[in-house]
Design an enzyme around this catalytic site. Structure first.
Site, PDB file in Angstrom:
ATOM      1  N   LYS A   1       0.807  -1.222   0.000  1.00  0.00           N
ATOM      2  CA  LYS A   1       0.000   0.000   0.000  1.00  0.00           C
ATOM      3  C   LYS A   1       0.843   1.276   0.000  1.00  0.00           C
ATOM      4  O   LYS A   1       0.333   2.345  -0.328  1.00  0.00           O
ATOM      5  CB  LYS A   1      -0.961  -0.012   1.184  1.00  0.00           C
ATOM      6  CG  LYS A   1      -2.004  -1.113   1.102  1.00  0.00           C
ATOM      7  CD  LYS A   1      -2.943  -0.909  -0.076  1.00  0.00           C
ATOM      8  CE  LYS A   1      -4.010  -1.993  -0.114  1.00  0.00           C
ATOM      9  NZ  LYS A   1      -4.970  -1.773  -1.194  1.00  0.00           N
TER      10      LYS A   1
HETATM   11  C1  PLP Z   1      -3.002  -7.342   3.790  1.00  0.00           C
HETATM   12  C2  PLP Z   1      -3.614  -7.022   2.477  1.00  0.00           C
HETATM   13  N1  PLP Z   1      -3.591  -7.957   1.530  1.00  0.00           N
HETATM   14  C3  PLP Z   1      -4.159  -7.747   0.333  1.00  0.00           C
HETATM   15  C4  PLP Z   1      -4.809  -6.563   0.044  1.00  0.00           C
HETATM   16  C5  PLP Z   1      -5.463  -6.417  -1.300  1.00  0.00           C
HETATM   17  O1  PLP Z   1      -4.856  -5.443  -2.105  1.00  0.00           O
HETATM   18  P1  PLP Z   1      -5.725  -4.588  -3.087  1.00  0.00           P
HETATM   19  O2  PLP Z   1      -6.528  -3.638  -2.270  1.00  0.00           O
HETATM   20  O3  PLP Z   1      -4.749  -3.890  -3.956  1.00  0.00           O
HETATM   21  O4  PLP Z   1      -6.609  -5.504  -3.840  1.00  0.00           O
HETATM   22  C6  PLP Z   1      -4.863  -5.562   1.003  1.00  0.00           C
HETATM   23  C7  PLP Z   1      -5.609  -4.344   0.750  1.00  0.00           C
HETATM   24  O5  PLP Z   1      -6.403  -3.880   1.502  1.00  0.00           O
HETATM   25  C8  PLP Z   1      -4.237  -5.783   2.253  1.00  0.00           C
HETATM   26  O6  PLP Z   1      -4.251  -4.855   3.211  1.00  0.00           O
END
Ligand code: PLP
Length: 336
Positions: A43
């Site tokens: 992120k």
């Molecule tokens: C720990 C974790 N894994 C996976 C994701 C998924 O990523 P994306 O939001 O880009 O689909 C997030 C997003 O909130 C996350 O915080």
């Protein structure tokens, strides 16, 4: 190498070969380990990209306030950026957030608004609606809106996808990632498919989320929504950062399997990853019969396991959540 501030260390994370844990998987499997980012997750990339774009367009001005509805990781990245750039940062989070994540956000100076977890997204008490309300009320507020701001996907197109392509020297055949907002999967997927349209894109979802059914039927089914434990995988809304056309397969994973896989990854490969990484790994095992010896699979490790020590890496929590025998308990603790 010298850096002017911590934000310059975002991105260029390593692509690491998995060995023991994938012995029975045909082909080679590599992990793109996003916990090497300074905020310990993928992120950082989107938060940094979106804030720089907002500054450039004038939507965000000095002294402004960053607002986001986040389960934690995006909040952590935003809080880090706010600390460096001097913004106020207000995060609306659900009560599902882990205690460690909450402490981390506060440590970086973010303000937290705790919202109920099992309410509909359109409910005024939901963390989405609370973020929108605050954005209207606070002068100079900028709503990051990672679910619908497609700069989220752009960030992964420009960085994650390009890095995976270059690090694998164009050998990648499969890319597997969890879908929350969808940005990590679809942004990088768009880059990879642009280089080689045959690259297979596998999206990971959780039981209790609406995404897989929507992908397969076009129906947003409220009945799919149930409480579940994996954080960051799955949604109760259809986010704007999922490009459903780019996805070749959607795989749903159970909480229990994801938790055990994350533990196994730590034990076998020395990679302490988050809960959603366990889901990605479990998805790999669920699709392994579709793979061949020539395949080069890239798994996305979204975040670091230190944020889940009280959960999936805690034997007592595991026993309480999944009462059946723990197949891989922690080593015995010797007391002298
Ligand atoms: C720990 C974790 N894994 C996976 C994701 C998924 O990523 P994306 O939001 O880009 O689909 C997030 C997003 O909130 C996350 O915080």
């Amino acid at each position: 190498m010298l850096y002017n501030n911590i934000l310059e260390t975002i991105g260029n994370t390593p692509l690491i070969k998995l060995n023991k844990i994938v012995e029975d998987i045909p082909g080679q499997v590599y992990a793109k380990v996003e916990s090497f980012n300074p905020g310990l997750s993928a992120k950082d990339r989107i938060a940094h990209y979106i804030i720089e774009k907002a500054e450039a367009s004038g939507q965000l001005r000095p002294g402004g306030t960053l607002i986001e509805a986040t389960s934690g990781n995006t909040g952590y990245s935003l809080a880090m950026i706010a600390a460096i750039k001097g913004y106020r940062c207000i995060l609306t989070v659900t009560s599902k957030i882990s205690e460690e994540k909450k402490c981390g956000l506060k440590a970086l100076g973010a303000e937290i608004v705790l919202c109920p977890k099992d309410v509909k997204p359109e409910d005024p008490r939901s963390y989405y609606e609370q973020a929108k309300r605050l954005t209207k009320e606070i002068p100079g507020a900028f709503y990051v809106n990672q679910n619908f701001n497609t700069q989220n996907m752009d960030a992964h197109f420009m960085t994650t996808g390009k890095e995976i392509w270059e690090q694998s020297q164009g050998k990648v055949t499969h890319y597997i990632a969890s879908t929350g907002t969808g940005g990590t999967l679809c942004g990088a997927a768009r880059y990879l498919k642009q280089q080689d349209p045959n690259t297979r894109i596998v999206a990971v979802d959780a039981y209790g989320s609406v995404l897989k059914k929507y992908y397969e039927t076009g129906i947003y089914d409220q009945n799919e929504i149930k409480p579940y434990r994996i954080e960051g995988t799955g949604k109760n809304i259809i986010p704007g950062n999922i490009d459903f056309d780019i996805i070749d397969k959607y795989v749903k994973v159970m909480d229990k399997h994801a938790a055990h896989r994350a533990r196994e990854l730590a034990r076998t490969e020395g990679i302490l990853a988050g809960y959603s990484t366990g889901a990605v790994l479990q998805a790999l095992f669920q699709i392994k019969d579709n793979l061949t010896e020539d395949d080069f699979v890239v798994l996305l490790v979204s975040d670091h396991g230190s944020r889940y020590l009280a959960k999936i890496y805690n034997d007592q929590w595991m026993e309480e959540q999944f009462p059946n025998k723990i197949t891989n308990p922690a080593p015995v603790e010797h007391t002298i």
